[in-house]
Design a protein around this motif. Sequence first.
Motif, PDB file in Angstrom:
ATOM      1  N   ALA A  37       0.833  -1.203   0.000  1.00 37.02           N
ATOM      2  CA  ALA A  37       0.000   0.000   0.000  1.00 37.02           C
ATOM      3  C   ALA A  37       0.868   1.254   0.000  1.00 37.02           C
ATOM      4  N   CYS A  38       1.942   1.249   0.765  1.00 33.77           N
ATOM      5  CA  CYS A  38       2.868   2.401   0.790  1.00 33.77           C
ATOM      6  C   CYS A  38       3.486   2.616  -0.584  1.00 33.77           C
ATOM      7  N   LEU A  39       3.874   1.540  -1.239  1.00 33.83           N
ATOM      8  CA  LEU A  39       4.472   1.666  -2.565  1.00 33.83           C
ATOM      9  C   LEU A  39       3.460   2.242  -3.556  1.00 33.83           C
ATOM     10  N   LEU A  40       2.233   1.738  -3.535  1.00 38.78           N
ATOM     11  CA  LEU A  40       1.206   2.289  -4.423  1.00 38.78           C
ATOM     12  C   LEU A  40       0.991   3.769  -4.145  1.00 38.78           C
ATOM     13  N   ASP A  41       0.925   4.118  -2.882  1.00 40.32           N
ATOM     14  CA  ASP A  41       0.721   5.520  -2.513  1.00 40.32           C
ATOM     15  C   ASP A  41       1.859   6.401  -3.026  1.00 40.32           C
ATOM     16  N   ALA A  42       3.076   5.896  -2.958  1.00 42.38           N
ATOM     17  CA  ALA A  42       4.234   6.656  -3.454  1.00 42.38           C
ATOM     18  C   ALA A  42       4.120   6.913  -4.953  1.00 42.38           C
ATOM     19  N   LEU A  43       3.460   6.019  -5.666  1.00 46.84           N
ATOM     20  CA  LEU A  43       3.343   6.151  -7.118  1.00 46.84           C
ATOM     21  C   LEU A  43       2.196   7.057  -7.562  1.00 46.84           C
ATOM     22  N   THR A  44       1.348   7.475  -6.634  1.00 42.39           N
ATOM     23  CA  THR A  44       0.227   8.330  -7.041  1.00 42.39           C
ATOM     24  C   THR A  44       0.714   9.688  -7.527  1.00 42.39           C
ATOM     25  N   ALA A  54      13.066   2.665  -3.437  1.00 46.33           N
ATOM     26  CA  ALA A  54      13.788   2.116  -2.283  1.00 46.33           C
ATOM     27  C   ALA A  54      14.194   3.235  -1.333  1.00 46.33           C
ATOM     28  N   VAL A  55      14.676   4.343  -1.874  1.00 40.87           N
ATOM     29  CA  VAL A  55      15.072   5.481  -1.039  1.00 40.87           C
ATOM     30  C   VAL A  55      13.859   6.061  -0.326  1.00 40.87           C
ATOM     31  N   GLU A  56      12.786   6.302  -1.069  1.00 39.98           N
ATOM     32  CA  GLU A  56      11.585   6.907  -0.491  1.00 39.98           C
ATOM     33  C   GLU A  56      10.929   6.015   0.566  1.00 39.98           C
ATOM     34  N   LEU A  57      10.953   4.719   0.338  1.00 40.77           N
ATOM     35  CA  LEU A  57      10.312   3.790   1.271  1.00 40.77           C
ATOM     36  C   LEU A  57      11.254   3.308   2.369  1.00 40.77           C
ATOM     37  N   LEU A  58      12.495   3.792   2.339  1.00 37.82           N
ATOM     38  CA  LEU A  58      13.492   3.434   3.357  1.00 37.82           C
ATOM     39  C   LEU A  58      13.686   1.924   3.449  1.00 37.82           C
ATOM     40  N   CYS A  59      13.831   1.284   2.291  1.00 40.61           N
ATOM     41  CA  CYS A  59      14.040  -0.165   2.308  1.00 40.61           C
ATOM     42  C   CYS A  59      15.067  -0.559   1.258  1.00 40.61           C
ATOM     43  N   ASP A  60      15.470  -1.778   1.314  1.00 43.72           N
ATOM     44  CA  ASP A  60      16.448  -2.322   0.381  1.00 43.72           C
ATOM     45  C   ASP A  60      15.830  -2.474  -1.008  1.00 43.72           C
ATOM     46  N   ALA A  61      16.642  -2.292  -2.030  1.00 42.40           N
ATOM     47  CA  ALA A  61      16.168  -2.424  -3.413  1.00 42.40           C
ATOM     48  C   ALA A  61      15.551  -3.800  -3.676  1.00 42.40           C
ATOM     49  N   SER A  62      16.083  -4.842  -3.035  1.00 44.07           N
ATOM     50  CA  SER A  62      15.517  -6.185  -3.251  1.00 44.07           C
ATOM     51  C   SER A  62      14.092  -6.266  -2.711  1.00 44.07           C
ATOM     52  N   ASN A  63      13.789  -5.538  -1.644  1.00 43.62           N
ATOM     53  CA  ASN A  63      12.413  -5.509  -1.122  1.00 43.62           C
ATOM     54  C   ASN A  63      11.476  -4.843  -2.126  1.00 43.62           C
ATOM     55  N   VAL A  64      11.952  -3.758  -2.736  1.00 35.95           N
ATOM     56  CA  VAL A  64      11.140  -3.068  -3.739  1.00 35.95           C
ATOM     57  C   VAL A  64      10.875  -3.994  -4.920  1.00 35.95           C
ATOM     58  N   THR A  65      11.880  -4.734  -5.326  1.00 37.01           N
ATOM     59  CA  THR A  65      11.708  -5.670  -6.439  1.00 37.01           C
ATOM     60  C   THR A  65      10.609  -6.674  -6.116  1.00 37.01           C
ATOM     61  N   GLN A  66      10.616  -7.234  -4.921  1.00 34.66           N
ATOM     62  CA  GLN A  66       9.590  -8.204  -4.520  1.00 34.66           C
ATOM     63  C   GLN A  66       8.208  -7.559  -4.485  1.00 34.66           C
ATOM     64  N   LEU A  67       8.118  -6.350  -3.933  1.00 38.17           N
ATOM     65  CA  LEU A  67       6.832  -5.656  -3.857  1.00 38.17           C
ATOM     66  C   LEU A  67       6.293  -5.357  -5.253  1.00 38.17           C
ATOM     67  N   VAL A  68       7.151  -4.828  -6.113  1.00 38.37           N
ATOM     68  CA  VAL A  68       6.733  -4.478  -7.468  1.00 38.37           C
ATOM     69  C   VAL A  68       6.317  -5.733  -8.228  1.00 38.37           C
ATOM     70  N   LYS A  89      14.637   0.646 -14.281  1.00 39.67           N
ATOM     71  CA  LYS A  89      13.222   0.316 -14.494  1.00 39.67           C
ATOM     72  C   LYS A  89      12.354   1.391 -13.834  1.00 39.67           C
ATOM     73  N   GLN A  90      11.405   1.906 -14.609  1.00 40.02           N
ATOM     74  CA  GLN A  90      10.428   2.864 -14.101  1.00 40.02           C
ATOM     75  C   GLN A  90       9.154   2.111 -13.734  1.00 40.02           C
ATOM     76  N   VAL A  91       8.605   2.442 -12.578  1.00 46.39           N
ATOM     77  CA  VAL A  91       7.386   1.796 -12.096  1.00 46.39           C
ATOM     78  C   VAL A  91       6.271   2.837 -12.100  1.00 46.39           C
ATOM     79  N   SER A  92       5.110   2.446 -12.634  1.00 42.04           N
ATOM     80  CA  SER A  92       3.943   3.332 -12.681  1.00 42.04           C
ATOM     81  C   SER A  92       2.728   2.604 -12.128  1.00 42.04           C
ATOM     82  N   ILE A  93       1.858   3.367 -11.537  1.00 41.98           N
ATOM     83  CA  ILE A  93       0.603   2.803 -11.026  1.00 41.98           C
ATOM     84  C   ILE A  93      -0.392   2.711 -12.182  1.00 41.98           C
ATOM     85  N   THR A  94      -1.191   1.657 -12.202  1.00 42.50           N
ATOM     86  CA  THR A  94      -2.215   1.473 -13.232  1.00 42.50           C
ATOM     87  C   THR A  94      -3.544   2.027 -12.710  1.00 42.50           C
ATOM     88  N   PRO A  95      -4.544   2.151 -13.578  1.00 46.53           N
ATOM     89  CA  PRO A  95      -5.873   2.560 -13.092  1.00 46.53           C
ATOM     90  C   PRO A  95      -6.405   1.625 -11.999  1.00 46.53           C
TER      91      PRO A  95
END
Length: 142
Positions: A37-44, A54-68, A89-95
């Motif tokens: 949910a935090c990751l989705l919110d960051a993408l709004t 990873a920087v914004e969510l204060l976590c390791d890049a590998s965690n972001v990879t798993q979440l994405v 890689k750029q990540v975007s939120i979908t509708p």
Amino acid sequence: MTGAGSALDQQLWDLVYAYDAAYDRAARAAGLSAAQACLLDALTGGSRSMGRLAVELLCDASNVTQLVTRLEAGGLVTRVPDPDDRRVKQVSITPAGRRVCRAVQRAFDFPSDRLGRLTGRERSQLSGLLAKLLAPEASSPS
């Protein structure tokens, strides 16, 4: 002031825990983990690189990879190579991701519920105190 300070410290921790637990419940009601949910919110606010997330969510890049990866499998985000640097890689939120994100926000009623317990004057006072606590260089008490 040790006793009063420790009681106040505990109240602050209790608030943080209650806030986190309420956010976790809201995320789960929408079928997500709190981290998702935090990751989705960051993408709004627009697409982000995996590294920036990873920087914004204060976590390791590998965690972001798993979440994405999980969010992408659910159709909530897309991941594409950056046109300027294909290694990034750029990540975007979908509708669909926006709809789920709004569902989390609607279910997360902790702030409005708790602040609704205060009068207008109390909310104003709390706002001033929180601003003072969160200021980069807090002034010493007089």
